[in-house]
Design a protein around this motif. Structure first.
Motif, PDB file in Angstrom:
ATOM      1  N   SER A 216       0.621  -1.337  -0.071  1.00 44.88           N
ATOM      2  CA  SER A 216      -0.092   0.270   0.180  1.00 44.88           C
ATOM      3  C   SER A 216       0.349   1.646   0.014  1.00 44.88           C
ATOM      4  N   ARG A 217       1.634   1.196   0.720  1.00 46.88           N
ATOM      5  CA  ARG A 217       3.024   2.657   0.082  1.00 46.88           C
ATOM      6  C   ARG A 217       2.846   3.310  -0.778  1.00 46.88           C
ATOM      7  N   GLU A 218       3.046   4.766  -0.320  1.00 50.65           N
ATOM      8  CA  GLU A 218       2.638   4.815  -2.083  1.00 50.65           C
ATOM      9  C   GLU A 218       4.365   5.379  -2.510  1.00 50.65           C
ATOM     10  N   VAL A 219       4.493   4.727  -3.569  1.00 52.29           N
ATOM     11  CA  VAL A 219       5.392   4.424  -4.458  1.00 52.29           C
ATOM     12  C   VAL A 219       6.131   5.628  -5.463  1.00 52.29           C
ATOM     13  N   THR A 220       4.696   4.783  -6.166  1.00 52.17           N
ATOM     14  CA  THR A 220       5.204   5.779  -7.743  1.00 52.17           C
ATOM     15  C   THR A 220       3.920   7.314  -7.471  1.00 52.17           C
ATOM     16  N   GLY A 221       3.158   7.424  -6.780  1.00 53.48           N
ATOM     17  CA  GLY A 221       2.186   8.365  -6.184  1.00 53.48           C
ATOM     18  C   GLY A 221       1.752   8.737  -6.202  1.00 53.48           C
ATOM     19  N   LYS A 222       0.412   8.844  -5.445  1.00 47.70           N
ATOM     20  CA  LYS A 222      -0.587   9.221  -4.262  1.00 47.70           C
ATOM     21  C   LYS A 222      -1.568   8.301  -4.227  1.00 47.70           C
ATOM     22  N   SER A 223      -1.989   7.761  -2.992  1.00 49.52           N
ATOM     23  CA  SER A 223      -2.594   6.075  -3.059  1.00 49.52           C
ATOM     24  C   SER A 223      -4.699   6.917  -2.941  1.00 49.52           C
TER      25      SER A 223
ATOM     26  N   ASP B 131     -12.666  -8.972   3.815  1.00 47.08           N
ATOM     27  CA  ASP B 131     -13.591  -9.426   2.401  1.00 47.08           C
ATOM     28  C   ASP B 131     -13.224  -9.023   0.971  1.00 47.08           C
ATOM     29  N   ILE B 132     -11.629  -8.464   1.260  1.00 46.46           N
ATOM     30  CA  ILE B 132     -11.545  -7.997  -0.024  1.00 46.46           C
ATOM     31  C   ILE B 132      -9.648  -7.898   0.147  1.00 46.46           C
ATOM     32  N   ILE B 133      -8.559  -8.836  -1.019  1.00 39.16           N
ATOM     33  CA  ILE B 133      -7.283  -8.671  -0.329  1.00 39.16           C
ATOM     34  C   ILE B 133      -6.768  -8.260  -2.104  1.00 39.16           C
ATOM     35  N   PHE B 134      -6.132  -6.936  -1.916  1.00 43.05           N
ATOM     36  CA  PHE B 134      -6.119  -6.720  -3.294  1.00 43.05           C
ATOM     37  C   PHE B 134      -4.162  -6.370  -3.274  1.00 43.05           C
ATOM     38  N   CYS B 135      -4.035  -7.000  -4.639  1.00 44.89           N
ATOM     39  CA  CYS B 135      -2.631  -6.376  -4.662  1.00 44.89           C
ATOM     40  C   CYS B 135      -1.970  -5.958  -6.203  1.00 44.89           C
ATOM     41  N   SER B 136      -2.179  -4.877  -6.587  1.00 43.94           N
ATOM     42  CA  SER B 136      -1.224  -3.925  -7.586  1.00 43.94           C
ATOM     43  C   SER B 136       0.248  -3.943  -7.603  1.00 43.94           C
ATOM     44  N   ALA B 137       0.976  -4.151  -8.987  1.00 43.43           N
ATOM     45  CA  ALA B 137       2.213  -3.654  -9.358  1.00 43.43           C
ATOM     46  C   ALA B 137       3.073  -4.262  -8.130  1.00 43.43           C
ATOM     47  N   CYS B 138       2.737  -5.862  -7.512  1.00 43.93           N
ATOM     48  CA  CYS B 138       3.969  -5.515  -6.443  1.00 43.93           C
ATOM     49  C   CYS B 138       3.949  -7.516  -6.382  1.00 43.93           C
ATOM     50  N   PHE B 139       3.176  -8.142  -7.169  1.00 41.14           N
ATOM     51  CA  PHE B 139       3.518 -10.096  -7.013  1.00 41.14           C
ATOM     52  C   PHE B 139       4.876 -10.059  -7.868  1.00 41.14           C
ATOM     53  N   GLU B 140       5.835  -9.277  -8.808  1.00 44.28           N
ATOM     54  CA  GLU B 140       6.613  -9.376  -9.382  1.00 44.28           C
ATOM     55  C   GLU B 140       8.008  -9.127  -8.675  1.00 44.28           C
ATOM     56  N   HIS B 141       7.389  -8.460  -6.929  1.00 42.93           N
ATOM     57  CA  HIS B 141       8.495  -7.694  -5.933  1.00 42.93           C
ATOM     58  C   HIS B 141       8.863  -8.847  -5.258  1.00 42.93           C
ATOM     59  N   PHE B 142       7.642  -9.983  -5.377  1.00 43.23           N
ATOM     60  CA  PHE B 142       7.591 -11.032  -3.720  1.00 43.23           C
ATOM     61  C   PHE B 142       8.721 -11.873  -4.365  1.00 43.23           C
TER      62      PHE B 142
END
Length: 247
Positions: free
Chosen positions: A60-67, A109-120
């Motif tokens: 969730s950390r803001e890396v490339t812009g504001k969330s 109820d929901i778990i989401f992950c954007s642009a991170c799985f490539e970094h695991f």
């Protein structure tokens, strides 16, 4: 060529060449109807922004812009999780040990992950941890890369096809696939620096993003990847037959 001339010419050039772009597509690849790169957030906010919903974002950390996730999910309970502290992070920890940061029995109820799985470093472990924290009937949304520039090195470990995401979140782990695919096609070729037999050859079937939407339908106790038979994760599919000259 000067930058000004390039700016003048590039749009007409792209429009002219755009008619050939379909040549680079793969007939077997579909674009997700619900969670493609351009609309997964819309799906998430419409589905999740309701009272009583508990939503976890991994990375969730803001890396490339504001969330804007916290603001767009203001009716729900939103928790931001990341390996490093920073803006929009509630819990700092390792996603490979995700469930250890929450109370026993605590689920989402929901778990989401954007642009991170490539970094695991071990994404199959993260998938298992997600399964532990999802309620029965809960949904997981993963948006990641299939073909993209090397980035955020040295923590750029994997790239995922749509089939790869289905394997990670297979029925063996208790999931039902709702929507999956790849989006944002790329036009590619080998460069002049490639091995001689490959130089300038076109590359078909490149897509920037891959996306998965799944529902947890059953609780799998003591899941262990080492005990899973490959037939349990490939969904009855077979390796394709070799192509012949007649194909």
């Amino acid at each position: 060529m000067s930058r000004r001339i390039w700016k003048t010419l590039r749009k007409p050039l792209f429009v002219l060449t755009g008619g050939f772009d379909k040549f680079y597509l793969n007939r077997d690849v579909s674009k997700p109807s619900l969670v493609s790169h351009s609309n997964w957030q819309k799906y998430l906010y419409e589905k999740g922004n309701k009272k009583g919903m508990r939503i976890l974002e991994i990375g969730s950390r803001e890396v490339t812009g504001k969330s804007d996730a916290r603001e767009r999910l203001d009716q729900a309970t939103y928790v931001g999780f990341d390996y490093y502290p920073g803006n929009n992070v509630d819990i700092v920890g390792d996603a490979h040990k995700l469930s250890s940061y929450f109370k026993e029995g605590e689920q989402f109820d929901i778990i989401f992950c954007s642009a991170c799985f490539e970094h695991f470093a071990m994404p199959w472990i993260v998938a298992t941890e997600i399964a532990k924290l999802l309620k029965i009937g809960g949904e997981v949304i993963v948006e990641t890369h299939f073909s993209f520039v090397t980035h955020e090195r040295p923590w750029n470990f994997f790239q995922f096809s749509d089939m790869g995401l289905k394997v990670l979140f297979s029925p063996a782990l208790g999931f039902e696939c709702i929507d999956v695919g790849m989006s944002n096609p790329i036009v590619g070729r080998f460069s002049s620096l490639a091995d001689k037999y490959l130089r300038y050859r076109p590359l078909l079937g490149l897509y920037c993003h891959s996306e998965f939407l799944g529902k947890k339908v059953t609780e799998v106790k003591d899941f262990n990847w080492e005990k899973i038979d490959i037939t349990e994760v490939v969904g009855g599919t077979k390796y394709p037959k070799p192509r012949t000259n007649a194909d």
